[in-house]
Design an enzyme around this catalytic site. Structure first.
Site, mmCIF file in Angstrom:
data_model
loop_
_atom_site.group_PDB
_atom_site.id
_atom_site.type_symbol
_atom_site.label_atom_id
_atom_site.label_comp_id
_atom_site.label_asym_id
_atom_site.label_seq_id
_atom_site.Cartn_x
_atom_site.Cartn_y
_atom_site.Cartn_z
ATOM 1 N N ASP A 61 -4.504 -5.281 -6.744
ATOM 2 C CA ASP A 61 -4.486 -4.716 -5.373
ATOM 3 C C ASP A 61 -3.092 -4.904 -4.756
ATOM 4 O O ASP A 61 -2.869 -6.181 -4.696
ATOM 5 C CB ASP A 61 -5.608 -5.401 -4.523
ATOM 6 N N THR A 94 -1.824 1.054 -0.910
ATOM 7 C CA THR A 94 -0.700 0.302 -0.738
ATOM 8 C C THR A 94 0.364 0.353 -1.599
ATOM 9 O O THR A 94 1.577 0.410 -1.743
ATOM 10 C CB THR A 94 -1.217 -1.007 -0.570
ATOM 11 N N THR A 95 -0.099 0.356 -3.189
ATOM 12 C CA THR A 95 0.785 0.434 -4.223
ATOM 13 C C THR A 95 1.540 1.753 -4.254
ATOM 14 O O THR A 95 2.600 1.988 -4.502
ATOM 15 C CB THR A 95 -0.064 0.275 -5.638
ATOM 16 N N ASP A 389 -11.545 -1.734 0.076
ATOM 17 C CA ASP A 389 -10.519 -0.308 0.075
ATOM 18 C C ASP A 389 -11.554 1.130 0.027
ATOM 19 O O ASP A 389 -11.293 2.031 0.548
ATOM 20 C CB ASP A 389 -9.788 -0.198 -1.414
#
Length: 552
Positions: A61, A94-95, A389
């Site tokens: 994550d 996010t990545t 998520d």
């Protein structure tokens, strides 16, 4: 004094200007992006992060990795904020956001080397970001919010690669059920998924397939006394944040006793105070008491005699969640409590699981609990991150009612559109728009790399498919084929994609606008050789990310 330089900075101060400052900032920011790229997609790898205390976190994550990493470079922390903003606003992606930000800065460095001024690059990136976000609205697919199968696909896409794949069907189903249970229609016709009414509890020792969605709350406590009832239907529930104990003196107090009877009187007086408290609980009609503080052993005895079920040291977060489930209010003073403060619920205790199940009976009560299970602590923690998520993206999908195909399809389509858009722009901003298009393609490229595929061949095939008008063509990382990812069930919320591009562009522009770095010591947020800064107050080798390597 003529001809002598005027010194205005302290002797330990450090300064970088112009190209050196820009190179330093871009290098630091790209180092952060590079550190999480390998986690992107279903085939992404995990990171093991070891804290200074020896605590281990295994995850892929993005925001968790960046939060746990010991980053003390100020520019690198600006990129970490991209991940945090993406997590707060969209819950996932996010990545992707960090990878695009890093790639944008890499493209910007090429522009700077071509003597393009940073303000031109910033303007071009801003134009491209706005155009791309408006294009997302065009290519997004409107959905029926009651389409449970599509919502499950959104949840599965979010969870894929996050430690929950083996039990995807079970977990995706309970995520969708949980989010739908807390979704309401507002007065203006919009839909709101209030995830605050979903409580997540974890247990180890059992497979993830045993995870379940429960109506109401789950409290990880035991009954205080063996003679207390364990199952109470239609219970009046008292939520208490004050102790059921004899109040102690605030200062050290000594009492001289000359007669054993006097000591007995003290004990009897304390017991009478405790019994009066329990009498008060019985008087207002409470059958079950969840107390945030302690409950004296003698008070437990009196409660058991009156058939009142009690649990002490209940977590504050559990107590607050119970107010939504049972419909009661938290009481801070027993003397002023009334029957109106009580909630209503069916309360039962599972001896095997050592859990209280609390199911509210009030029509206005709401709240559900996701009970996640995993074989070990590390496994269940990673499943919890994936579930969190998934809940956010399903909530966003219900609220917005629009989705995009996954597998890099939207990035390729947006890049193709931006290259056409760049032809309509005059000036050097055109090059920045084209650079933005190239940066977006980092997503399918990294997806291919992490899957062991050739990224160049993949990009060529994807571009060709989109030139042929196949706007939903994306990469199937399991087969290596280019296919319609929407039909394949690889679906993402449109909101997360817009937010990722906006956050990445703004962060890149913020870094590019800096042409001078003045530091009172080394270029870290902590400073000092002992705290991981550069030796002797130096520039830290342009990195200043001392703890990052060790954390990976």
């Amino acid at each position: 004094m003529q001809g002598q330089p005027m010194i205005i900075l302290g002797e330990d101060a450090q300064r970088m200007k112009d190209e050196s400052a820009q190179d330093h900032n871009i290098s630091a920011a790209r180092a952060v992006a590079e550190s999480v790229r390998s986690t992107l997609g279903p085939k992404g790898m995990d990171k093991m992060l070891v804290s200074s205390l020896g605590d281990i976190t295994v995850t892929n994550d993005g925001v968790t990795i960046l939060d746990e990493m010991d980053i003390d470079n100020p520019t690198a922390e600006m990129i970490v904020e991209v991940a945090e903003t993406q997590e707060d606003e969209a819950g996932d992606g996010t990545t992707t956001a960090v990878a695009i930000a890093g790639e944008l800065l890499g493209e910007a460095q090429t522009l700077l080397e071509q003597d393009i001024h940073p303000t031109a690059a910033i303007k071009g990136f801003t134009m491209a970001s706005e155009e791309a976000r408006s294009k997302v609205d065009e290519i997004a697919v409107e959905i029926d919010r009651d389409d449970e199968e599509l919502l499950r696909q959104v949840a599965e896409t979010s969870m894929t690669g996050k430690g929950a794949e083996q039990h995807m069907d079970t977990l995706a189903g309970i995520v969708v059920d949980a989010v739908r249970a807390v979704t309401v229609e507002a007065d203006d016709g919009s839909w709101i998924a209030d995830l605050a009414y979903i409580k997540v509890e974890t247990q180890t020792g059992r497979p993830a397939s045993d995870s379940e969605l429960l109506e109401g709350a789950v409290i990880d406590k035991d009954p205080l006394h063996e003679d207390m009832p364990t199952d109470v239907e239609g219970a009046n529930v008292l939520l208490l944040d004050t102790p059921i104990e004899v109040e102690e003196a605030e200062v050290d107090t000594e009492v001289s006793v000359s007669d054993p009877d006097q000591l007995q009187q003290f004990i009897e007086q304390e017991e009478a105070q405790l019994e009066a408290m329990v009498d008060r609980i019985e008087e207002i009609g409470a059958d079950v008491v969840f107390c945030q503080k302690g409950i004296d052993d003698m008070a437990q005895h009196y409660m058991a005699k009156r058939g009142i079920l009690g649990a002490r040291r209940t977590k504050k977060s559990d107590l607050e969640f119970l107010t939504d489930v049972v419909g009661g209010t938290i009481v801070s003073d027993l003397d002023s409590a009334t029957a109106d403060d009580l909630g209503s619920a069916d309360v039962s205790f599972d001896e095997a699981e050592e859990l209280f199940y609390v199911e509210g009976l009030d029509e206005d009560s709401h709240g559900v609990t996701l009970l996640l299970r995993g074989s070990t602590e590390h496994v269940v923690d990673e499943i919890e991150r994936g579930i969190d998520d998934a809940m956010h993206v399903v909530g966003d999908t219900i609220a917005e009612g629009a989705v995009l195909p996954g597998g890099g399809a939207p990035e390729i389509e947006l890049a193709r559109h931006l290259r056409d858009y760049a032809d309509s722009i005059s000036g050097r901003e055109q090059l920045a728009v084209e650079a933005f298009a190239d940066a977006l393609e980092v997503v399918p490229r990294v997806l291919a790399e992490n899957a062991g595929l050739d990224p160049i061949d993949t990009l060529v095939d994807l571009r060709a498919a989109h030139e042929d008008g196949r706007a939903h063509a994306g990469l199937n990382v399991f087969t290596g084929d280019v296919e319609d990812t929407f039909d394949a069930g690889i679906v993402e919320p449109a909101h997360a994609k817009r937010q990722a591009m906006a956050s990445a562009a703004e962060a890149a522009n913020l870094v590019l606008k800096i042409d001078d770095i003045i530091s009172a010591g080394d270029l870290s947020t902590e400073g000092g050789e002992e705290e991981g800064g550069a030796p002797g107050g130096g520039m830290g080798g342009m990195g200043g990310m001392g703890g990052m390597g060790g954390a990976m």
